[in-house]
Motif scaffolding. Structure first.
Motif, PDB file in Angstrom:
ATOM      1  N   SER A 151       0.828  -1.204   0.000  1.00 49.80           N
ATOM      2  CA  SER A 151       0.000   0.000   0.000  1.00 49.80           C
ATOM      3  C   SER A 151       0.859   1.249   0.000  1.00 49.80           C
ATOM      4  O   SER A 151       2.067   1.208   0.270  1.00 49.80           O
ATOM      5  N   ASP A 152       0.224   2.369  -0.281  1.00 50.52           N
ATOM      6  CA  ASP A 152       0.931   3.653  -0.260  1.00 50.52           C
ATOM      7  C   ASP A 152       1.429   3.998   1.135  1.00 50.52           C
ATOM      8  O   ASP A 152       2.367   4.782   1.281  1.00 50.52           O
ATOM      9  N   ALA A 153       0.809   3.431   2.165  1.00 51.36           N
ATOM     10  CA  ALA A 153       1.246   3.696   3.539  1.00 51.36           C
ATOM     11  C   ALA A 153       2.505   2.911   3.891  1.00 51.36           C
ATOM     12  O   ALA A 153       3.336   3.368   4.682  1.00 51.36           O
ATOM     13  N   ARG A 157       4.823   1.445   1.529  1.00 49.19           N
ATOM     14  CA  ARG A 157       5.955   1.589   0.598  1.00 49.19           C
ATOM     15  C   ARG A 157       6.989   2.621   1.040  1.00 49.19           C
ATOM     16  O   ARG A 157       8.202   2.360   0.938  1.00 49.19           O
ATOM     17  N   PRO A 158       6.598   3.801   1.553  1.00 53.39           N
ATOM     18  CA  PRO A 158       7.626   4.780   1.949  1.00 53.39           C
ATOM     19  C   PRO A 158       8.537   4.303   3.082  1.00 53.39           C
ATOM     20  O   PRO A 158       9.607   4.881   3.298  1.00 53.39           O
ATOM     21  N   ASP A 182       4.715  -2.258 -10.548  1.00 57.64           N
ATOM     22  CA  ASP A 182       3.276  -2.398 -10.322  1.00 57.64           C
ATOM     23  C   ASP A 182       2.622  -3.338 -11.320  1.00 57.64           C
ATOM     24  O   ASP A 182       1.404  -3.503 -11.320  1.00 57.64           O
TER      25      ASP A 182
END
Length: 293
Positions: free
Chosen positions: A264-266, A268-269, A278
């Protein structure tokens, strides 16, 4: 002496159907559920009446144990959602009912007319498995049908892999799989197939593995690429620690490539990696670039 037939109250039937009691009473009053009345005027539903209702409406007893019954079995639908292409639709239907021969025929018809066999196969399989997964989530397919579909797809991928040219002795090496908490074999098998068609000596080391197993395999095989397929994350904090331990443990010159539906975008960072893919097409392009560097 005859045994008195068992009857159930609307409340009991509602609990077994995972429906509201008011809905069950309404179905009783409309005659949709065959109903008898007690001397006090209370609605009661016989087992035969309940069976007639489920057969006529297609509704399923979600919790038959509430009624003291074993699991009741029902016919499952075989139409699963997905793309409208006739080959894809036929493949999904055959896969849902376990018709491996038809799946094989449709798969090889599709890939034989394609320049990139692995990507074409992946698109067909991913469409089918996503539809089957959605149908399973909605309880329209049984869990065994989803497991069987995965097994069939793994066998078909292995058959397709056997048709690829032999890997050259000097081919770049790639290893990969899934970390602890991720048991899904199909995504990493598709990655392996895609890289092998590109000429890589790609080796799937397995799923549900600790970071230390990846590092040991990297020591053993000396790869230029390590891929991490992330289809499920049970404990995000633990996953981040494991993934970054892997990234820190790989030597210079080893590309760590990650991808998967669970990234998720949460999350990955918080991760360390060389590249995020992707799609398998993105991985295919990246593999060409790395091999040519």
């Amino acid at each position: 002496m005859a045994t008195e037939a068992v009857h159930y109250s609307p409340k009991q039937v509602a609990s077994a159907l995972a429906a509201s009691e008011s809905s069950v009473k309404r179905w009783c009053d409309r005659g949709i559920i065959p109903t008898v009345r007690t001397h006090g005027g209370h609605r009661r539903i016989s087992l035969d009446g309940l069976r007639a209702f489920t057969a006529a409406t297609g509704k399923e007893l979600v919790d038959p144990q509430v009624l003291g019954l074993p699991q009741l079995f029902c016919d499952r639908k075989v139409d699963v959602p997905g793309a409208g292409d006739p080959c894809q639709s036929g493949f999904r239907k055959a896969l849902a009912v376990g018709d491996e021969a038809t799946c094989r025929n449709l798969l090889f018809q599709k890939v034989d007319s394609s320049s990139r066999r692995s990507l074409t196969a992946a698109a067909l399989i991913c469409d089918a498995m996503q539809g089957i997964g959605d149908a399973w989530d909605c309880k329209e397919l049984d869990p065994y049908q989803e497991r069987r579909a995965c097994d069939i797809c793994i066998r078909l991928i292995n058959e397709l892999r056997s048709t690829l040219p032999s890997i050259s002795d000097d081919a770049p090496v790639a290893i990969g799989g899934g970390l602890c908490g991720d048991p899904y074999q199909l995504p990493t098998a598709l990655v392996e197939l895609t890289l092998r068609e590109q000429g890589w000596n790609a080796i799937s080391i397995g799923t549900d593995l600790p970071a230390e197993s990846f590092l040991q395999a990297a020591h053993d095989f000396r790869p230029r690429m390590v891929w991490l397929s992330v289809s499920a994350i049970s404990h995000p904090d633990d996953f981040v620690v494991q993934q970054n331990r892997l990234a820190d443990g790989l030597g210079e010159g080893v590309a760590l490539v990650v991808g998967g539906r669970a990234l998720s975008d949460a999350i990955r960072p918080q991760l360390k990696y060389t590249a995020f893919c992707d799609s398998l097409q993105h991985l295919d392009d990246l593999a060409t670039m790395i091999a040519g560097a």
